[in-house]
Design a protein around this motif. Structure first.
Motif, PDB file in Angstrom:
ATOM      1  N   PRO A  47      14.658  -7.431  -1.443  1.00 38.77           N
ATOM      2  CA  PRO A  47      14.920  -8.642  -2.242  1.00 38.77           C
ATOM      3  C   PRO A  47      13.815  -8.922  -3.261  1.00 38.77           C
ATOM      4  N   PHE A  48      12.560  -8.715  -2.847  1.00 38.76           N
ATOM      5  CA  PHE A  48      11.426  -8.914  -3.759  1.00 38.76           C
ATOM      6  C   PHE A  48      11.533  -7.961  -4.943  1.00 38.76           C
ATOM      7  N   LEU A  52      12.042  -8.737  -8.864  1.00 34.31           N
ATOM      8  CA  LEU A  52      11.038  -8.249  -9.816  1.00 34.31           C
ATOM      9  C   LEU A  52      11.681  -7.440 -10.934  1.00 34.31           C
ATOM     10  N   PHE A  53      12.397  -6.389 -10.564  1.00 36.75           N
ATOM     11  CA  PHE A  53      12.970  -5.496 -11.573  1.00 36.75           C
ATOM     12  C   PHE A  53      14.150  -6.147 -12.296  1.00 36.75           C
ATOM     13  N   GLY A  54      14.873  -7.024 -11.576  1.00 39.41           N
ATOM     14  CA  GLY A  54      15.967  -7.748 -12.226  1.00 39.41           C
ATOM     15  C   GLY A  54      15.453  -8.626 -13.349  1.00 39.41           C
ATOM     16  N   TYR A  55      14.350  -9.324 -13.093  1.00 39.79           N
ATOM     17  CA  TYR A  55      13.782 -10.161 -14.151  1.00 39.79           C
ATOM     18  C   TYR A  55      13.251  -9.306 -15.295  1.00 39.79           C
ATOM     19  N   VAL A 139       9.621 -23.702   4.065  1.00 45.23           N
ATOM     20  CA  VAL A 139      10.740 -22.888   3.580  1.00 45.23           C
ATOM     21  C   VAL A 139      10.572 -21.479   4.124  1.00 45.23           C
ATOM     22  N   GLN A 140      11.507 -21.033   4.907  1.00 46.57           N
ATOM     23  CA  GLN A 140      11.415 -19.710   5.509  1.00 46.57           C
ATOM     24  C   GLN A 140      11.511 -18.616   4.444  1.00 46.57           C
ATOM     25  N   GLN A 141      10.834 -17.488   4.735  1.00 42.71           N
ATOM     26  CA  GLN A 141      10.855 -16.381   3.780  1.00 42.71           C
ATOM     27  C   GLN A 141      12.173 -15.615   3.949  1.00 42.71           C
ATOM     28  N   GLY A 147      13.317 -12.855  -3.356  1.00 42.01           N
ATOM     29  CA  GLY A 147      13.799 -12.497  -4.680  1.00 42.01           C
ATOM     30  C   GLY A 147      13.232 -13.407  -5.754  1.00 42.01           C
ATOM     31  N   VAL A 148      13.118 -14.704  -5.444  1.00 41.77           N
ATOM     32  CA  VAL A 148      12.549 -15.655  -6.400  1.00 41.77           C
ATOM     33  C   VAL A 148      11.088 -15.321  -6.673  1.00 41.77           C
TER      34      VAL A 148
END
Length: 229
Positions: A47-48, A52-55, A139-141, A147-148
């Motif tokens: 998700p990270f 990252l690459f999506g942005y 807020v749970q990871q 992704g955020v």
């Protein structure tokens, strides 16, 4: 008091730059170690990486063009100046942010110090803010939060790319030689710590710091004990 803080920080400018130069190889080793540990673990950072690459893809299509404006990246840049100014006991009098003509921060307490000037080029403020939200507001990871955070890292990378050039007044003020000595090591270490924390929390953070310090001590010992040629 503010002047004393500035003098203290400015006193260590070049010793820190030379130390960063010595620690460049340890920082590279540290980054490689974090990546290797993540690849070899069962804890997925998909998700990270997607964030990252999506942005970055989105940024390449739209935001890297000057016509799209740079308000958000300039806002983060100037906020980082302001935060570091406050942390070094300066008062912030005002901030100006434009769509595509840069911005500036006005602060009190003298001319400031090099750390205020260079901070936006190695501190991913929005990523740190996103992590603090997940940690201190319970807020749970989740895959969404990962992704955020990944997208915020992509945002900082894109902003840094646009802001780092030879006409940049901040880099001129601090000095290009200093930037070449300090920024590569600082960025490698900051992103290694950020990735290690996202991967394994405080254990990943402390483990990465311990490894970096151990490697850095070895590097300094090698420099001191290196036989003359």
């Amino acid at each position: 008091m503010t002047l004393l803080v500035d003098r203290f920080i400015n006193l260590f400018k070049w010793p820190l730059a030379l130390s960063a130069l010595v620690c460049l190889l340890p920082a590279i080793h540290c980054s490689a170690r974090v990546i290797a540990l993540i690849i070899g673990s069962a804890h997925s950072l998909q998700p990270f990486l997607f964030g990252l690459f999506g942005y970055l893809v989105f940024w390449m299509i739209l935001f890297r063009h000057r016509t799209a404006g740079s308000f958000l990246s300039t806002l983060e840049h100037e906020c980082t100046h302001a935060i570091v100014a406050l942390l070094t006991l300066h008062g912030v009098r005002g901030m100006r942010v434009t769509w595509n003509e840069g911005g500036h921060v006005r602060y009190t307490g003298g001319v400031g110090n090099w750390l205020i000037t260079i901070a936006p080029y190695f501190i991913p403020t929005i990523s740190i803010l996103a992590i603090l939200v997940t940690q201190f507001m319970a807020v749970q990871q989740t895959p969404v939060s990962q992704g955020v955070i990944g997208a915020t890292v992509g945002f900082h990378l894109g902003s840094s790319y646009l802001e780092t050039h030879d006409a940049q007044s901040d880099l001129k003020k601090v000095g290009y030689v200093f930037c070449l000595c300090f920024l590569p090591t600082a960025n490698l270490l900051v992103y290694s710590l950020l990735l290690a924390f996202i991967w394994d929390g405080s254990a990943g953070l402390t483990g990465t710091l311990d490894y970096f310090f151990e490697m850095s001590i070895n590097a300094f010992q090698w420099v001191v004990q290196k036989p003359s040629l």
